[in-house]
Design a protein around this motif. Structure first.
Motif, PDB file in Angstrom:
ATOM      1  N   PHE A 180       0.280  -1.170   0.355  1.00  0.00           N
ATOM      2  CA  PHE A 180      -0.217  -0.458   0.427  1.00  0.00           C
ATOM      3  C   PHE A 180       1.047   1.455  -0.032  1.00  0.00           C
ATOM      4  CE2 PHE A 180      -3.094  -2.610   0.872  1.00  0.00           C
ATOM      5  CZ  PHE A 180      -4.743  -2.232   1.188  1.00  0.00           C
ATOM      6  N   ASN A 181       1.689   1.162   1.077  1.00  0.00           N
ATOM      7  CA  ASN A 181       2.625   2.652   1.115  1.00  0.00           C
ATOM      8  C   ASN A 181       3.288   3.185  -0.212  1.00  0.00           C
ATOM      9  OD1 ASN A 181       3.620   4.232   1.941  1.00  0.00           O
ATOM     10  ND2 ASN A 181       5.692   3.004   3.121  1.00  0.00           N
ATOM     11  N   ILE A 182       3.731   2.195  -0.419  1.00  0.00           N
ATOM     12  CA  ILE A 182       4.706   2.467  -1.903  1.00  0.00           C
ATOM     13  C   ILE A 182       4.247   2.431  -3.072  1.00  0.00           C
ATOM     14  CG2 ILE A 182       5.258  -0.074  -2.998  1.00  0.00           C
ATOM     15  CD1 ILE A 182       8.746   0.772  -1.648  1.00  0.00           C
ATOM     16  N   ALA A 183       2.793   1.781  -3.056  1.00  0.00           N
ATOM     17  CA  ALA A 183       1.966   1.720  -4.568  1.00  0.00           C
ATOM     18  C   ALA A 183       1.545   3.431  -3.764  1.00  0.00           C
ATOM     19  CB  ALA A 183       1.246   0.674  -4.457  1.00  0.00           C
ATOM     20  N   VAL A 184       0.753   3.954  -3.243  1.00  0.00           N
ATOM     21  CA  VAL A 184       0.185   5.132  -3.355  1.00  0.00           C
ATOM     22  C   VAL A 184       1.059   6.053  -3.269  1.00  0.00           C
ATOM     23  CG1 VAL A 184      -0.782   6.535  -1.792  1.00  0.00           C
ATOM     24  CG2 VAL A 184      -2.161   3.564  -2.221  1.00  0.00           C
ATOM     25  N   SER A 185       2.461   5.804  -2.646  1.00  0.00           N
ATOM     26  CA  SER A 185       3.669   7.083  -2.719  1.00  0.00           C
ATOM     27  C   SER A 185       4.172   7.253  -3.261  1.00  0.00           C
ATOM     28  CB  SER A 185       4.228   6.365  -1.746  1.00  0.00           C
ATOM     29  OG  SER A 185       5.239   5.546  -1.819  1.00  0.00           O
ATOM     30  N   THR A 186       4.286   6.180  -4.840  1.00  0.00           N
ATOM     31  CA  THR A 186       4.869   6.235  -5.818  1.00  0.00           C
ATOM     32  C   THR A 186       4.534   6.754  -6.894  1.00  0.00           C
ATOM     33  OG1 THR A 186       6.366   4.467  -5.226  1.00  0.00           O
ATOM     34  CG2 THR A 186       6.348   4.569  -7.360  1.00  0.00           C
ATOM     35  N   ARG A 209       5.018  10.102  -8.299  1.00  0.00           N
ATOM     36  CA  ARG A 209       4.603   9.891 -10.119  1.00  0.00           C
ATOM     37  C   ARG A 209       3.986  11.103 -10.838  1.00  0.00           C
ATOM     38  NH1 ARG A 209       1.442   5.555 -13.041  1.00  0.00           N
ATOM     39  NH2 ARG A 209      -0.464   7.431 -12.175  1.00  0.00           N
ATOM     40  N   ASP A 210       2.735  11.238 -10.621  1.00  0.00           N
ATOM     41  CA  ASP A 210       1.715  12.399 -10.934  1.00  0.00           C
ATOM     42  C   ASP A 210       2.418  13.852 -10.502  1.00  0.00           C
ATOM     43  OD1 ASP A 210       0.322  10.090 -11.354  1.00  0.00           O
ATOM     44  OD2 ASP A 210      -1.496  10.520 -10.122  1.00  0.00           O
ATOM     45  N   GLN A 211       3.025  13.973  -9.095  1.00  0.00           N
ATOM     46  CA  GLN A 211       2.760  15.659  -9.464  1.00  0.00           C
ATOM     47  C   GLN A 211       4.866  15.009  -9.939  1.00  0.00           C
ATOM     48  OE1 GLN A 211       3.928  15.811  -5.322  1.00  0.00           O
ATOM     49  NE2 GLN A 211       2.016  15.855  -5.028  1.00  0.00           N
ATOM     50  N   GLY A 212       5.596  14.839 -10.234  1.00  0.00           N
ATOM     51  CA  GLY A 212       6.139  14.913 -11.025  1.00  0.00           C
ATOM     52  C   GLY A 212       7.783  15.010 -11.045  1.00  0.00           C
ATOM     53  N   VAL A 213       7.971  13.877 -10.116  1.00  0.00           N
ATOM     54  CA  VAL A 213       9.375  13.714  -8.328  1.00  0.00           C
ATOM     55  C   VAL A 213       9.854  12.777  -9.389  1.00  0.00           C
ATOM     56  CG1 VAL A 213      10.435  13.415  -6.213  1.00  0.00           C
ATOM     57  CG2 VAL A 213       7.474  14.699  -6.877  1.00  0.00           C
ATOM     58  N   LEU A 214       9.514  12.162  -9.979  1.00  0.00           N
ATOM     59  CA  LEU A 214      10.484  11.223 -10.396  1.00  0.00           C
ATOM     60  C   LEU A 214      10.850  11.784 -11.454  1.00  0.00           C
ATOM     61  CD1 LEU A 214       7.814   7.712 -10.245  1.00  0.00           C
ATOM     62  CD2 LEU A 214       9.522   8.752  -8.502  1.00  0.00           C
ATOM     63  N   ILE A 239       2.824  -1.878  -9.536  1.00  0.00           N
ATOM     64  CA  ILE A 239       1.413  -1.520 -10.261  1.00  0.00           C
ATOM     65  C   ILE A 239       1.227  -0.813 -10.178  1.00  0.00           C
ATOM     66  CG2 ILE A 239       0.681  -1.302  -7.866  1.00  0.00           C
ATOM     67  CD1 ILE A 239      -1.767  -3.540  -8.265  1.00  0.00           C
ATOM     68  N   VAL A 240       1.941   0.114  -9.965  1.00  0.00           N
ATOM     69  CA  VAL A 240       1.420   2.026 -10.461  1.00  0.00           C
ATOM     70  C   VAL A 240       1.858   1.530 -12.001  1.00  0.00           C
ATOM     71  CG1 VAL A 240       2.716   3.828 -10.163  1.00  0.00           C
ATOM     72  CG2 VAL A 240       2.752   2.377  -8.827  1.00  0.00           C
ATOM     73  N   ARG A 241       1.966   0.844 -12.249  1.00  0.00           N
ATOM     74  CA  ARG A 241       1.462   1.274 -14.182  1.00  0.00           C
ATOM     75  C   ARG A 241       0.039   0.851 -14.056  1.00  0.00           C
ATOM     76  NH1 ARG A 241       3.889  -1.935 -18.756  1.00  0.00           N
ATOM     77  NH2 ARG A 241       3.644  -3.271 -17.776  1.00  0.00           N
ATOM     78  N   PHE A 242      -0.573   0.431 -13.728  1.00  0.00           N
ATOM     79  CA  PHE A 242      -1.828   0.301 -14.035  1.00  0.00           C
ATOM     80  C   PHE A 242      -2.963   1.197 -13.105  1.00  0.00           C
ATOM     81  CE2 PHE A 242       0.353  -3.552 -14.139  1.00  0.00           C
ATOM     82  CZ  PHE A 242       0.496  -4.355 -15.271  1.00  0.00           C
ATOM     83  N   ILE A 243      -2.232   1.985 -12.634  1.00  0.00           N
ATOM     84  CA  ILE A 243      -2.877   2.277 -12.011  1.00  0.00           C
ATOM     85  C   ILE A 243      -2.946   4.261 -12.214  1.00  0.00           C
ATOM     86  CG2 ILE A 243      -2.997   4.230  -9.422  1.00  0.00           C
ATOM     87  CD1 ILE A 243      -1.147   1.890  -8.057  1.00  0.00           C
ATOM     88  N   ASP A 244      -3.714   4.824 -13.042  1.00  0.00           N
ATOM     89  CA  ASP A 244      -3.480   5.759 -13.630  1.00  0.00           C
ATOM     90  C   ASP A 244      -3.737   7.098 -13.482  1.00  0.00           C
ATOM     91  OD1 ASP A 244      -4.937   4.941 -16.400  1.00  0.00           O
ATOM     92  OD2 ASP A 244      -6.642   4.831 -15.577  1.00  0.00           O
ATOM     93  N   ASP A 301      -4.843   9.421  -7.185  1.00  0.00           N
ATOM     94  CA  ASP A 301      -6.323   9.418  -6.577  1.00  0.00           C
ATOM     95  C   ASP A 301      -7.223   8.291  -6.577  1.00  0.00           C
ATOM     96  OD1 ASP A 301      -5.965  12.438  -6.264  1.00  0.00           O
ATOM     97  OD2 ASP A 301      -7.044  12.741  -8.086  1.00  0.00           O
ATOM     98  N   ALA A 302      -6.581   7.557  -7.624  1.00  0.00           N
ATOM     99  CA  ALA A 302      -7.436   6.218  -7.735  1.00  0.00           C
ATOM    100  C   ALA A 302      -6.738   5.127  -6.848  1.00  0.00           C
ATOM    101  CB  ALA A 302      -7.645   6.248  -9.137  1.00  0.00           C
ATOM    102  N   ALA A 303      -5.798   5.394  -6.498  1.00  0.00           N
ATOM    103  CA  ALA A 303      -4.785   3.841  -5.833  1.00  0.00           C
ATOM    104  C   ALA A 303      -5.230   3.930  -4.876  1.00  0.00           C
ATOM    105  CB  ALA A 303      -2.983   5.044  -5.614  1.00  0.00           C
ATOM    106  N   PRO A 304      -5.558   4.493  -3.470  1.00  0.00           N
ATOM    107  CA  PRO A 304      -5.929   3.481  -3.287  1.00  0.00           C
ATOM    108  C   PRO A 304      -7.478   2.601  -3.088  1.00  0.00           C
ATOM    109  CG  PRO A 304      -5.798   5.756  -2.079  1.00  0.00           C
ATOM    110  CD  PRO A 304      -5.817   5.484  -3.608  1.00  0.00           C
TER     111      PRO A 304
END
Lengths: 313, 265
Positions: free
Chosen positions: B83-89, B93-98, B168-173, B176-179
């Motif tokens: 949970f923790n790593i998928a949500v934060s990643t 990603r969405d914020q452009g930090v990656l 799994i982050v690849r499959f999270i658009d 907001d939808a992550a949780p």
């Protein structure tokens, strides 16, 4: 050696040709600006140079290296301010500069950078609590943390109020003083005019003009524009003959475009004195970079001006 | 020119520093820290207090807490890793930090290793707290004889859910939808995998479905090591195999996510 060399660069996305056979070079120590409306291809070119995007065709070198290869050596020597890009929100300004500084073999101290971007008061503030302008200044500081030779600034002042923009300009000029090469994109004419040694104007994926801001599009050779309000009771035909390329009136607003500015001005003002009339809103001006730009990008005809312009400047 | 071993040492050092920065950022985000760290502890106290006096008939009268403590520990490991790593990643990603990180000289593997190490630190702290509370509050503990089985399940399970979390982050658009995505993936499995209560009486087909997935393997592997009736080292071969297979899947998905260029999505 040139800091950047681009030859016949093209980029296609499915159907769209975002960049078409663009060529230019940026000398070491130069401030080079890509100027153009949104969607002209500025960010695509910038991100190809930064190594974020692949190219469809053409040759590109940045500091002698191909950015597509993603060499660490290149990332050591290049600083990047992306158009909009988050940062680890939970960390403070000081912590972020320290953290990003560690990634580089050669780095500048957090104190020095905080002073440069004037965030002294925010050193212990978390990034999440910074205002938009402060955040942008932090972006700049983070881009400089590795003491880069080349700095990419993609629309660095978008969303700034006028005062913050002037502030940012002063900071960027300070960078030039340090001998950095700066690659800037903007859609603000005055920004290009103030900062750039050379400007490339882009439209629909191509460079349509390239040169020093004062010479761009033959600006230095363009006619001077004299404007004033036609005094009450007079018509355009009653004004004295002057050597003009164009003489027109829109309502009572007169526009004279001439290659002999001093002579024409003297003739018109002498006529006004003789007839004891005042010429309201009298002005003599060189075409601005904005005029040239809007003509080049096809958004305006020569000599045409928006009504709001006087109020804006 | 620096030599390869010197570069490797430096990059390992960078990964360690990154782990510390990630830890700092993690604990400062109160909501996320609560969700990943304190919620499993909260469930432990609630369930163990309510059902503590019960026993499980299908397991020779095994006290409920001997079953539930390793079950909630499995849930906790999934929370602090997956949970923790998928949500934060997804958020980074969405914020452009990656994307920003990609533009720095920090090697991608150092960054990922730092983030994984940080999540491992959180997992170990959570595990230690669960073990202490279980021992002092409910008298539940792992015997020395089966300690090996406990450690194997803990390490393999954490590795498995960490890599799956990144993959799994690849499959999270969008973040907001992550949780929602993650809960859909995990919550039903926890109910059929014996995390909260014994599933010994559930239909065989449902048990077989559960046994395919790593949630059951982790919970069952830990429960096997905690069970006072277990003989030997407490290593459940079937669970280890399932976790190993899912670890492989996780590594493949993680590498595919990490290879994806961030410039053009």
């Amino acid at each position: 050696m040139n800091a950047i060399e681009v030859t016949d660069l093209s980029k296609r996305y499915d159907q769209l040709e975002a960049v078409r056979e663009v060529s230019f070079e940026v000398a070491a120590g130069e401030v080079f600006c890509l100027l153009g409306p949104n969607g002209a291809g500025k960010t695509t070119i910038t991100e190809i140079l930064e190594g974020y995007r692949s190219r469809s065709a053409g040759e590109v070198t940045v500091l002698g290296l191909d950015p597509a290869a993603g060499a660490r050596e290149l990332r050591e020597r290049v600083g990047i301010v992306l158009q909009s890009c988050g940062v680890q929100d939970g960390l403070t300004v000081g912590e972020l500069l320290e953290m990003y500084g560690r990634y580089h073999r050669q780095r500048r101290s957090a104190d020095e950078l905080i002073e440069l971007v004037e965030l002294e008061a925010k050193r212990d503030t978390r990034a999440a609590q910074l205002s938009g302008g402060q955040r942008r200044r932090l972006d700049l500081a983070l881009a400089l943390v590795g003491d880069p030779d080349l700095v990419f600034l993609d629309e660095p002042t978008t969303g700034f109020d006028p005062q913050a923009r002037r502030h940012a300009w002063a900071t960027i000029r300070a960078l030039c003083g340090l001998g950095k090469t700066i690659f800037l994109t903007t859609h603000f004419m005055d920004e290009a005019q103030t900062l750039a040694d050379r400007v490339a104007v882009m439209r629909a994926g191509q460079i349509i003009a390239l040169g020093a801001p004062d010479e761009l599009g033959g600006r230095d050779a363009r006619p001077v524009e004299i404007r004033f309000e036609l005094p009450d009771g007079w018509t355009l035909d009653e004004l004295p003959e002057v050597a003009a390329r164009q003489r027109s009136a829109e309502g009572r607003r007169v526009l004279i475009r001439t290659d002999q500015a001093v002579r024409a001005t003297a003739q018109i003002t002498a006529w006004a004195l003789d007839h004891d009339v005042e010429l309201a809103q009298f002005s003599v001006s060189q075409p601005t970079l904005e005029d040239v730009y809007l003509e080049l990008t096809g958004e305006r005809e020569p000599g045409e001006r928006k009504q709001t312009e006087a109020a804006r400047s | 020119m620096t030599t390869a071993p010197a570069t490797l040492r430096r990059d390992l050092g960078l990964a360690s520093w990154q782990a510390l920065y990630e830890q700092r950022a993690f604990w400062r985000n109160r909501a996320r820290a609560f969700f990943a760290f304190l919620m499993p502890i909260m469930f432990l106290v609630i369930f163990a207090s309510i059902f503590g006096k019960q026993t499980i008939a299908t397991r020779h009268g095994l006290p409920y807490n001997d079953f539930f403590v390793p079950g909630i520990l499995a849930y906790g490991i999934i929370a602090t890793t997956f949970f923790n790593i998928a949500v934060s990643t997804a958020i980074l990603r969405d914020q452009g930090v990656l994307k920003r990180m990609q533009g720095t000289p920090l090697p991608r593997w150092s960054y990922v290793a730092g983030r994984i190490a940080s999540s491992a630190i959180t997992t170990l702290m959570m595990t230690a707290l669960v073990l202490v509370i279980a021992r002092l509050g409910y008298g539940v503990h792992v015997r020395g004889a089966t300690l090996a089985g406990f450690i194997v399940a803990l390490v393999l399970g954490s590795a498995c859910f960490t890599t799956l979390g990144i993959g799994i982050v690849r499959f999270i658009d969008n973040a907001d939808a992550a949780p929602a995505v993650l809960n859909v993936a995990i919550l039903p499995l926890t109910f059929i995998s014996g995390v909260w209560f014994s599933t010994d009486n559930q239909p065989a087909w449902l048990r077989h479905v559960a046994e395919v997935f790593p949630v059951h393997a982790l919970a069952d592997g830990l429960q096997y090591a905690f069970n006072p009736h277990t003989t030997g080292a407490g290593i459940n071969g079937g669970d280890v195999l399932t976790l190993a297979i899912w670890l492989f899947v996780g590594v493949v998905l993680m590498i595919r996510f990490l290879r994806q260029p961030l410039g053009e999505r």
